[in-house]
Scaffold this active site. Sequence first.
Site, mmCIF file in Angstrom:
data_model
loop_
_atom_site.group_PDB
_atom_site.id
_atom_site.type_symbol
_atom_site.label_atom_id
_atom_site.label_comp_id
_atom_site.label_asym_id
_atom_site.label_seq_id
_atom_site.Cartn_x
_atom_site.Cartn_y
_atom_site.Cartn_z
ATOM 1 N N GLU A 181 0.876 -1.180 0.000
ATOM 2 C CA GLU A 181 0.000 0.000 0.000
ATOM 3 C C GLU A 181 0.901 1.213 0.000
ATOM 4 O OE1 GLU A 181 -3.153 -0.158 -0.380
ATOM 5 O OE2 GLU A 181 -3.261 -2.328 -0.121
ATOM 6 N N CYS B 126 -2.693 8.899 3.239
ATOM 7 C CA CYS B 126 -2.498 8.591 1.816
ATOM 8 C C CYS B 126 -3.782 8.835 1.022
ATOM 9 C CB CYS B 126 -1.994 7.168 1.649
ATOM 10 S SG CYS B 126 -2.992 5.967 2.534
ATOM 11 N N GLU C 291 -6.211 -4.689 0.642
ATOM 12 C CA GLU C 291 -6.423 -5.051 2.043
ATOM 13 C C GLU C 291 -7.915 -4.967 2.319
ATOM 14 O OE1 GLU C 291 -3.754 -2.128 3.919
ATOM 15 O OE2 GLU C 291 -2.380 -3.796 4.291
#
Length: 480
Positions: free
Chosen positions: A248, A282, A461
């Site tokens: 990620e 993010c 995820e």
Amino acid sequence: MQKILNYINGNLIEPHKGEFMDNINPATGKVYSFCPDSTSEDVELAIQAAKAAFPSWSAKSANDRSEILLRLANLIEKNNDKLAEAESIDQGKPFWLAQKGEIPRAKANIHFFATAIEHFASEAHPMGDHAINYTLKTPLGVVSCISPWNLPLYLFTWKIAPALAAGNCVVAKPSEITPMTAFLFSELCIEAGLPAGVLNIVHGLGPKVGPTMTTHPDIKAVSFTGGTKTGAEIARNAAPLFKKLSLELGGKNPNIIFADCDFKKAVAESVRSSFTNQGEICLCGSRIFIERGIYETFKTEFINQTKLLKVGNPLAPDTKVGAIASKVHFEKVLSYIDLAKEEGGTILSGGNSVNVGGEFSEGYFIEPTVIEGLSFDCRTNQEEIFGPVVTLTPFDSEEEVLMMANSTEYGLAATIWTENLTKAHRVSAQIKSGIVWINCWLLRDLRTPFGGVKQSGVGREGGWEALRFFTEQKNVCIKL
Ligand code: TXE
């Protein structure tokens, strides 16, 4: 001064070489605790402990593992405010944000996977009346989880919860910039009765302990959240060893405001998606594209609301923007503001570091910064800044805004504001990102797949995706 310790084989211990690093409070710029400066020997010890714990942990029923994890979730809830205060001091974020958002989410992460594992079933594929297949999902063994400094306990638990629930043993490393809540969490693991070696937490510098965590022959999978450069290095090293990888990485998310949006909501949520957690998420929308017809009115209202955000002591209840997580990152964000000016941008609001005064006079504070007048393809609009900095850009057509939104090497998340349902579907279908929010931001259901495309990462995820990642599937075919 407090010493953070590694958590290996059920014990809180000093690193093998006895060396520690300064852990700095970013709001004061002062050292307030010490973090282990671990080496590969500590990782080796952790891997061996995890390996030894694996047969018995993986043999437990899903229900037994679930019960232990639920105890851990309850302990997080019980210690919510203590953990939130520690997170705020260590990371620089406002206390209320950790108290109301992140620590409850850390609890939810554990709770979610502790209950999910009880419903994680095998599939069967009958072949008429002559054969049947069933697919076993077995834990991988020892896995590595490496997490960053922006949402420390939240992202740490987001990885280890599915790994542990699925029956793996874990060697985990929080960021060396924000180690405190992972340390407090290790104390809760002991209190919850997590068997020794099932989870091991090694603190230390990424380049020093990371390579052993990602290339050791006993590590079967690596789950990493952090910078794209680090992710690429991990992939370079781990991929030839055929380890499972979940990465990620960064984002440079577009926030698209159409003229037919609910104006009030779009402005308020855009302020939130720009500056929450100092812009160090993010998922923050760092490039705001506004349809030309409402550009000026949006800009005026956005700046008015941005100017109301109080920058200061992260523990004060009225603080909206706390300190930047580290000096290195503080300097990086400021260097991007300078770059924006060099590239011809106009600073509409903020643009400077802030001296909050008193005990915070050496802290790493930056004003929420709004910039306009930049081309969509300049570096400021292409590279991840990861701070309280956003750019405003007008657009004239859907085609144009899609071209600009999709122009970066990242593709994590996008936000679209419009009251036109057809347009919302049409645009979201053409956005190149793993997540699209329409008329909202950061609305998360833990069952949904989470992750990015292009250089924002590999894999997903969340929900079943995470449990599938942390298990190996084995198909058994029986001829009847
Ligand atoms: O992150 P690193 P950094 C972005 C953001 C930021 C940039 C760099 O733009 O400015 O990345 O930040 C561990 N092997 N994001 O350098 O280094 C490290 O110890 C194994 C976006 O601080 O990627 C930490 O635990 N591990 C992001 C973790 O990786 C290594 C969140 C992340 O740190 C390692 C953070 C190595 N060789 C930064 N080197 C997001 N997507 O949320 C470091 N680490």
